[in-house]
Design an enzyme around this catalytic site. Structure first.
Site, mmCIF file in Angstrom:
data_model
loop_
_atom_site.group_PDB
_atom_site.id
_atom_site.type_symbol
_atom_site.label_atom_id
_atom_site.label_comp_id
_atom_site.label_asym_id
_atom_site.label_seq_id
_atom_site.Cartn_x
_atom_site.Cartn_y
_atom_site.Cartn_z
ATOM 1 N N CYS A 95 -7.627 46.493 62.214
ATOM 2 C CA CYS A 95 -8.346 47.297 61.209
ATOM 3 C C CYS A 95 -7.928 46.930 59.796
ATOM 4 C CB CYS A 95 -8.075 48.783 61.446
ATOM 5 S SG CYS A 95 -8.381 49.277 63.137
ATOM 6 N N LYS B 154 -15.277 54.040 54.910
ATOM 7 C CA LYS B 154 -14.345 53.605 55.957
ATOM 8 C C LYS B 154 -13.582 52.347 55.517
ATOM 9 C CE LYS B 154 -12.189 52.560 59.526
ATOM 10 N NZ LYS B 154 -11.897 52.908 60.860
HETATM 11 N N1 SAJ Z 1 2.402 48.799 57.818
HETATM 12 C C1 SAJ Z 1 3.418 48.376 56.948
HETATM 13 N N2 SAJ Z 1 3.952 49.285 56.082
HETATM 14 C C2 SAJ Z 1 3.533 50.593 56.049
HETATM 15 C C3 SAJ Z 1 2.493 51.009 56.929
HETATM 16 C C4 SAJ Z 1 1.943 50.083 57.799
HETATM 17 O O1 SAJ Z 1 3.833 47.212 56.946
HETATM 18 O O2 SAJ Z 1 4.086 51.353 55.242
HETATM 19 C C5 SAJ Z 1 1.791 47.814 58.750
HETATM 20 C C6 SAJ Z 1 2.009 48.157 60.221
HETATM 21 O O3 SAJ Z 1 3.262 47.706 60.662
HETATM 22 C C7 SAJ Z 1 0.855 47.418 60.878
HETATM 23 C C8 SAJ Z 1 -0.261 47.544 59.832
HETATM 24 O O4 SAJ Z 1 0.388 47.847 58.602
HETATM 25 O O5 SAJ Z 1 1.159 46.055 61.065
HETATM 26 C C9 SAJ Z 1 -1.331 48.582 60.131
HETATM 27 O O6 SAJ Z 1 -0.757 49.767 60.658
HETATM 28 P P1 SAJ Z 1 -1.234 51.244 60.237
HETATM 29 O O7 SAJ Z 1 -0.413 52.242 60.955
HETATM 30 O O8 SAJ Z 1 -1.265 51.346 58.750
HETATM 31 O O9 SAJ Z 1 -2.766 51.321 60.658
HETATM 32 P P2 SAJ Z 1 -3.632 51.072 62.034
HETATM 33 O O10 SAJ Z 1 -4.210 49.697 61.915
HETATM 34 O O11 SAJ Z 1 -2.908 51.413 63.275
HETATM 35 O O12 SAJ Z 1 -4.787 52.215 61.857
HETATM 36 C C10 SAJ Z 1 -5.552 52.248 60.658
HETATM 37 C C11 SAJ Z 1 -5.592 53.710 60.134
HETATM 38 N N3 SAJ Z 1 -6.162 53.722 58.783
HETATM 39 C C12 SAJ Z 1 -5.511 54.308 57.745
HETATM 40 O O13 SAJ Z 1 -4.431 54.844 57.853
HETATM 41 C C13 SAJ Z 1 -6.218 54.278 56.422
HETATM 42 C C14 SAJ Z 1 -6.434 54.588 61.092
HETATM 43 O O14 SAJ Z 1 -6.572 55.903 60.568
HETATM 44 C C15 SAJ Z 1 -7.836 53.952 61.286
HETATM 45 O O15 SAJ Z 1 -8.637 54.736 62.196
HETATM 46 C C16 SAJ Z 1 -7.627 52.564 61.887
HETATM 47 O O16 SAJ Z 1 -6.874 51.767 60.930
HETATM 48 C C17 SAJ Z 1 -9.008 51.948 62.150
HETATM 49 O O17 SAJ Z 1 -9.459 51.986 63.322
HETATM 50 O O18 SAJ Z 1 -9.654 51.519 61.201
#
Ligand code: SAJ
Length: 428
Positions: free
Chosen positions: A267, A213
Site C-alpha cells: 500500500c 485514499k
Molecule cells: N513504517 C516505518 N516507520 C513508521 C511506520 C511505518 O518505517 O513509523 C514502515 C513499516 O515498517 C512498513 C511500511 O512503513 O514497512 C508500511 O507500514 P504501515 O503500518 O505504515 O502501513 P500498512 O501498509 O500496513 O497499511 C497502510 C495503512 N495506511 C495508513 O496508515 C495511512 C492502512 O490503514 C491502509 O488500509 C493500508 O495501508 C492500505 O490497505 O492501503
C-alpha cells in the site's frame, strides 16, 4: 433513491479485503456470493476456511457458510450490488495496471438488468471508477449511468482503510469514504455500507474518494521519508536519531514517525505512485519521499558491508524479513531485499536469517549457499554482526549479554542498550 433492495451482493476478489468484506456483509444478513478466479480459494471458502492469516475472520466465514449466507464460485452471478475488490498492481514505469478491474467489469456487464449498484473498493488512480463504469456501459448500450430510470446503473468508490491484523475490527469501526459518480449512487452505497459499518459514512464524489485514499497513504509515506532522511543525516553527524526524534516529539506540535530499513507492503510503497503518475510535474514532494524511502535499504546494505570488512568470513544475523512487525507478509519487504543483496555482496560470508513468522524462505532466497533460515538463538550465537531489520516482539526481548562481543546494527531503534555497548554501532 434507486429502487434496489440490496439483498444480494456479489464480492469479486476474495483476498485480504474482499473476503472480510463478504463475511461482514453476510453476517449483516445479506446473501453474498464471493467470486475468485482461483479454484483453491473458492474451495477453501466453501469449506469455511480462510486461505491466509487474519485474526477473527475464520469464525465469521465458517458461520456465514454454515448458515448459507456466503457461498464462493469462480463465475460472476446476477446480484443487486457488486463490490470489486481486486488487485491494482503497478506496471513498468509505476503506472497502475487496471486489467483486473476491467475484467471484473466485463464479467459483471452481462448480468445487469438495470438498477444495480457497482462499487469499486480497490485502491485506484483518480478516474478509475468512471473508467470501470465506461467499460460496463460500452458492453451494455441498453443501460445508462443517468439516475432514476429503470435502466439506470449506480457506480461508486468506497476505498478500504483497514490495517492488516486488525481487519475484522477496523472494517466495522473505521469511518468510510463513499464517492459516487452521481449523488444517487452515493446514497445507495451508503445504504449498503450502513448495514455493517458503525463508523461515520462520508459522502463525496468518486474522484475525490479515490484521491483521498491515495492521499492517506502518501501522507504516511512522506512522513516516514522525513524520519528516514533524518536517520541518514544523524548518522553523518554522529547523533543518535532515536534520541533526537524522542526529544523533538516533546514539542506539542511535532510528531515524527520512526525510521526503518525502508518502506514495504503493498500500500504505502505503491499508492503514492498513482498520484505521481496522475500529476507528474506537480507531485515533487511525494516523488522525492518515494525516492528517499526506496534508497534506505541500500544505505543499510552499505553500512552492513562496511562493518563486515573487518571479518574474513563474516556471519551476519539478519533479524526479520517481513515488511513490518508481527506479521508473516513478505510483500515488497525492504528487509527481504537487503538480505538478498547482502548475500550477493558477501563473497565469503553467510547470512543467517531469523524470521519467527515463516517456515521457509521465499523462493529467491531459498537454496542459496550462503543464506540459512535459522532460529533466533542460533543466529545470535553464530553471528559476528547482528542486523536488526524488523521490530518483531520476539526480538525486543533479546538478552543484551548475549550480544556483548558483536557488531550491532539496529535499523528500528528497539535496543536502547545496544547504543551503550562497546563495539556497537549506532543505527543508520
Ligand atoms: N513504517 C516505518 N516507520 C513508521 C511506520 C511505518 O518505517 O513509523 C514502515 C513499516 O515498517 C512498513 C511500511 O512503513 O514497512 C508500511 O507500514 P504501515 O503500518 O505504515 O502501513 P500498512 O501498509 O500496513 O497499511 C497502510 C495503512 N495506511 C495508513 O496508515 C495511512 C492502512 O490503514 C491502509 O488500509 C493500508 O495501508 C492500505 O490497505 O492501503
Amino acid at each position: 433513491m434507486a429502487n434496489n433492495p440490496l439483498e444480494t451482493v456479489c464480492v469479486i476478489g476474495l483476498g485480504y479485503i474482499g473476503l472480510p468484506t463478504a463475511a461482514v456483509l453476510a453476517q449483516a444478513g445479506k446473501r453474498v456470493t464471493g467470486v475468485d478466479l482461483q479454484e483453491s480459494v473458492v474451495e477453501s471458502v466453501n469449506a469455511g476456511r480462510v486461505p491466509f492469516v487474519e485474526e477473527g475472520l475464520e469464525t465469521v466465514v465458517a458461520g456465514a457458510v454454515a448458515r448459507e449466507r456466503l457461498h464462493a464460485q469462480t463465475s460472476t452471478p446476477p446480484a443487486n450490488a457488486y463490490i470489486v475488490s481486486v488487485p491494482t498492481p503497478f506496471k513498468e514505469g509505476h503506472t497502475a495496471d487496471l486489467g483486473y478491474i476491467e475484467s471484473a467489469a466485463r464479467s459483471i456487464a452481462p448480468q445487469l438488468t438495470g438498477g444495480e449498484l457497482v462499487v469499486l473498493e480497490s485502491t485506484s488512480p483518480p478516474g478509475t471508477t468512471e473508467h470501470m463504469a465506461d467499460v460496463i456501459l460500452s458492453e451494455r448500450s441498453d443501460l445508462t449511468a443517468a439516475p432514476g430510470l429503470p435502466t439506470s446503473l449506480y457506480f461508486s468508490h468506497a476505498p478500504e482503510r483497514v490495517l492488516p491484523g486488525r481487519i475484522m475490527i477496523e472494517m466495522v469501526d473505521n469511518d468510510r469514504i463513499i464517492g459516487g459518480t452521481t449523488e444517487a449512487a452515493s446514497q445507495l452505497t451508503r445504504t449498503l455500507y450502513e448495514s455493517f459499518c458503525r463508523g461515520e459514512l462520508l459522502l463525496t464524489d468518486a474522484r475525490t474518494a479515490e484521491m483521498a485514499k491515495l492521499t492517506e497513504n502518501a501522507f504516511r509515506d512522506v512522513n516516514i521519508a522525513f524520519a528516514n532522511e533524518l536517520s541518514l543525516i544523524a548518522d553523518q553527524l554522529k547523533i543518535d536519531v532515536w534520541d533526537l526524534i524522542e526529544l523533538a516529539n516533546h514539542h506539542p506540535r511535532v510528531n515524527i514517525l520512526q525510521p526503518g530499513p525502508g518502506v514495504g507492503g503493498h500500500c504505502i510503497a505503491v499508492d503514492p505512485w498513482f498520484i505521481i503518475d496522475a500529476a507528474p510535474s506537480t507531485s515533487r514532494l511525494i516523488r522525492t519521499a518515494r525516492d528517499v524511502n526506496d534508497s534506505k535499504p541500500d544505505a543499510v546494505l552499505q553500512k552492513t558491508l562496511k562493518a563486515a570488512e573487518r571479518f574474513k568470513a563474516p556471519r551476519v544475523a539478519a533479524l526479520g524479513i517481513a515488511f513490518k512487525a508481527n506479521i508473516d507478509d513478505l510483500r515488497q519487504s525492504p528487509s527481504r531485499d537487503i538480505v538478498g543483496r547482502l548475500a550477493d555482496s558477501l563473497e565469503d560470508g553467510t547470512v543467517l536469517v531469523s524470521e519467527p513468522n515463516i517456515e521457509q524462505l521465499p523462493m529467491e532466497l531459498a537454496g542459496r549457499p550462503n543464506i540459512e533460515l535459522v532460529g533466533l538463538d542460533d543466529a545470535l550465537e553464530q553471528a559476528d554482526i547482528v542486523l536488526l531489520l524488523v521490530d518483531h516482539v520476539q526480538f525486543k526481548n533479546v538478552d543484551p549479554d548475549s550480544l556483548q562481543a558483536k557488531v550491532i546494527i539496529d535499523t528500528r531503534g528497539i535496543w536502547n542498550w545496544a547504543r551503550q555497548l562497546s563495539g556497537a554501532t549506532p543505527p543508520p
